[in-house]
Design a protein around this motif. Sequence first.
Motif, short mmCIF file in Angstrom:
data_model
loop_
_atom_site.label_atom_id
_atom_site.label_comp_id
_atom_site.label_asym_id
_atom_site.label_seq_id
_atom_site.Cartn_x
_atom_site.Cartn_y
_atom_site.Cartn_z
N VAL A 125 37.83 38.16 48.91
CA VAL A 125 36.66 38.15 47.82
C VAL A 125 36.61 39.83 47.86
CG1 VAL A 125 35.81 35.85 48.02
CG2 VAL A 125 35.07 37.73 49.56
N THR A 150 26.16 35.54 42.31
CA THR A 150 27.34 35.34 42.75
C THR A 150 27.32 36.22 43.94
OG1 THR A 150 28.29 34.52 40.65
CG2 THR A 150 29.77 35.17 42.50
N PHE A 151 27.04 37.68 43.94
CA PHE A 151 27.30 38.38 45.01
C PHE A 151 26.41 37.87 46.25
CE2 PHE A 151 29.12 42.14 42.11
CZ PHE A 151 30.37 42.07 42.64
N ASP A 199 27.87 34.85 47.66
CA ASP A 199 29.03 35.20 48.68
C ASP A 199 28.52 35.70 49.94
OD1 ASP A 199 31.92 35.81 49.08
OD2 ASP A 199 31.48 37.83 48.56
N TYR A 217 28.81 29.79 43.32
CA TYR A 217 29.83 30.46 44.27
C TYR A 217 31.46 29.93 43.92
CZ TYR A 217 33.06 31.81 48.13
OH TYR A 217 33.96 32.18 48.83
N VAL A 243 33.55 34.83 42.28
CA VAL A 243 33.59 36.18 42.78
C VAL A 243 34.31 37.28 42.18
CG1 VAL A 243 33.83 37.50 44.86
CG2 VAL A 243 32.89 35.40 44.99
#
Length: 327
Positions: A7, A73-74, A77, A130, A135
């Motif tokens: 990712v 999303t970050f 992750d 996620y 990502v």
Amino acid sequence: MKASIAVASLLALAFSGSAISAKAPSKSEGNEDSLSLQKNVLADGYFSNNHCETYIEQLVLPEQGILRSISRTFLADDNLIYITGGTTTVSGDFEKLFRTSNHMTNPALLEAKSKLNSNGYITGYSSTLYSKQKVKDAVAAREVLWGNYAKGSEQRKNINSYIYCKIAENVLGKGEDANVFKEYLAYSESRVKSADIGYFNVSADSAYYGKSVNTGNQFAEPKKWDGSRFFVIRASFKNLDTESRLPVEGSLFINYNGKDYEFDSVEPIMLEGYNIWFKKVNPLITMKTKIVYRIPNEIHGEVFWRPGRNPSDTKLWLGYIDAAKAD
């Protein structure tokens, strides 16, 4: 049975996923310069009172909306890599910085990390926030936002600071995604590799699959059929009873295209160390064996094993397999 998830990087930090049953790759700790953004975010303190939006007030509304979305999303992750043993994460940086400040890392997050450290199963996992694709999309969207402003500009710095601020907020246990780790914790805890089943403690020690079983004996090796291959479980059965008991191989399950396919016929390999063959196990003795199933080439997905004589219907997790590649 190993596979890695690449990712993309967030600024200078590389987020990378762990392999099945493997610790997320270790990386050298960042130097002082690499922590400058985290320290600035800590000094600003916006993360502690839900004011991360302060960083992006000067951006146009569409850009603010995009940034809010991709930051989630970050965050998911980074959170995921952190709780499964990743050594280079923004979450980990803030955990360390909090120790020298008046902020405290969310105890529930630390508890999840202690449970999952080196035992997370990231491969194949997805959620509302996620997935590998989410990502990638978030990275691409951030690049577009960056492209709207000159390198080194205040706007770019604020974009980065906002993402870090949201991660710090998460580590503190605040914000709409404060409990994002709990969904993954439940996912991981439902994928056990050993359990007490009937009279036995049964363990799926490892597994592999391919065109051959690799018995080392050409006369014992099962015949190859067009369109099929073999899935092999290295299993252990420890008899917990006070008298000898007979274990049973059970069934292999593969979730393929949303359906569970059950394989309950084992390959009749007449060789020591394979299958069970009505062999009882004495009390407190552990029998190790390889259980072999024939499966179709086309099938792929998440794999579970349900040992036989299993009143609780317990399934042990074996990871994921890919579809066979064409010759």
